[in-house]
Design a protein around this motif. Structure first.
Motif, PDB file in Angstrom:
ATOM      1  N   UNK A   1      -7.173  44.868   8.926  1.00  0.00           N
ATOM      2  CA  UNK A   1      -5.738  44.645   9.106  1.00  0.00           C
ATOM      3  C   UNK A   1      -5.466  43.162   9.230  1.00  0.00           C
ATOM      4  N   UNK A   2      -4.415  42.716   8.554  1.00  0.00           N
ATOM      5  CA  UNK A   2      -4.047  41.303   8.554  1.00  0.00           C
ATOM      6  C   UNK A   2      -2.534  41.178   8.533  1.00  0.00           C
ATOM      7  N   UNK A   3      -2.018  40.096   9.156  1.00  0.00           N
ATOM      8  CA  UNK A   3      -0.578  39.847   9.072  1.00  0.00           C
ATOM      9  C   UNK A   3      -0.250  38.942   7.893  1.00  0.00           C
ATOM     10  N   UNK A   4      -1.248  38.568   7.117  1.00  0.00           N
ATOM     11  CA  UNK A   4      -1.056  37.785   5.891  1.00  0.00           C
ATOM     12  C   UNK A   4      -1.853  38.472   4.785  1.00  0.00           C
ATOM     13  N   UNK A   5      -2.047  37.780   3.694  1.00  0.00           N
ATOM     14  CA  UNK A   5      -2.769  38.366   2.576  1.00  0.00           C
ATOM     15  C   UNK A   5      -4.234  38.615   2.939  1.00  0.00           C
ATOM     16  N   UNK A   6      -4.771  39.720   2.472  1.00  0.00           N
ATOM     17  CA  UNK A   6      -6.199  39.996   2.579  1.00  0.00           C
ATOM     18  C   UNK A   6      -6.868  39.341   1.377  1.00  0.00           C
ATOM     19  N   UNK A   7      -8.029  38.728   1.597  1.00  0.00           N
ATOM     20  CA  UNK A   7      -8.709  38.121   0.446  1.00  0.00           C
ATOM     21  C   UNK A   7     -10.206  38.350   0.533  1.00  0.00           C
ATOM     22  N   UNK A   8     -10.853  38.213  -0.629  1.00  0.00           N
ATOM     23  CA  UNK A   8     -12.297  38.419  -0.665  1.00  0.00           C
ATOM     24  C   UNK A   8     -12.933  37.444  -1.647  1.00  0.00           C
TER      25      UNK A   8
END
Length: 183
Positions: free
Chosen positions: A158-165
């Protein structure tokens, strides 16, 4: 500080704020430390030991370690490169700042990393039964997976911004939950 618990039991240093620079353990049982707002390095522990950091400033690792469980509450948590952790039981790390995993974190129990105001980055493999990465308390928090994240049962991010990988990152589990409140 090296805590030796030859017969098990609990070594409780949580009543008052301490200023322990480096914590190590031998034997079995539970080590409980309140380090106030002071930085703390986690060293080595015995395979059956439980480590409970009730409060600390920046928490870091100074060595690879294998132990039973880790509960840590601090300003930040940084696992140094080369300091592989193997945890048989549960992991619950909660910080107000960044969480950065730079070495493999091999959990077999529930494995949870939560930042209430910072970002989370996994730069090495992370495993556990139910793996949870949460950085969604305030606006702009990110979770970046730069390596494999594997849950035997589930992975929830869970994130309040973009998830990235990263290019080599994979998320593997029978149940995967990805949540971003990014607008």
């Amino acid at each position: 500080l090296t805590v030796s618990l030859a017969g098990g039991g609990t070594a409780d240093f949580s009543a008052n704020a301490n200023n322990v620079a480096l914590l190590n353990g031998t034997g079995s049982g539970t080590i409980k430390v309140n380090n106030g707002a002071n930085a703390l390095q986690l060293g080595t522990f015995a395979a059956t030991q439980n480590v409970d950091i009730t409060a600390a400033g920046a928490i870091g690792t100074s060595a690879a370690a294998t132990f039973n469980s880790l509960t840590a509450n601090g300003a930040s948590f940084t696992q140094a490169a080369g300091n592989t952790y193997t945890i048989a039981g549960t992991t619950n790390v909660t910080t107000t700042g960044a969480i950065t995993l730079n070495a493999a974190y091999n959990g077999t129990g529930n494995t949870s990393f939560t930042s209430t105001a910072g970002n989370i980055a996994t730069n090495a493999a992370l495993t556990g039964d139910n793996v949870t990465l949460t950085a969604s308390t305030v606006a702009g928090q990110t979770v970046t997976t730069n390596a494999a994240v594997t849950g035997t049962t589930s992975v929830n991010i869970s994130s309040s911004a973009a998830l990235s990988d990263g290019a080599l990152a994979t998320i593997t589990a029978p149940s995967i939950g990805l949540t971003s409140t990014f607008n």
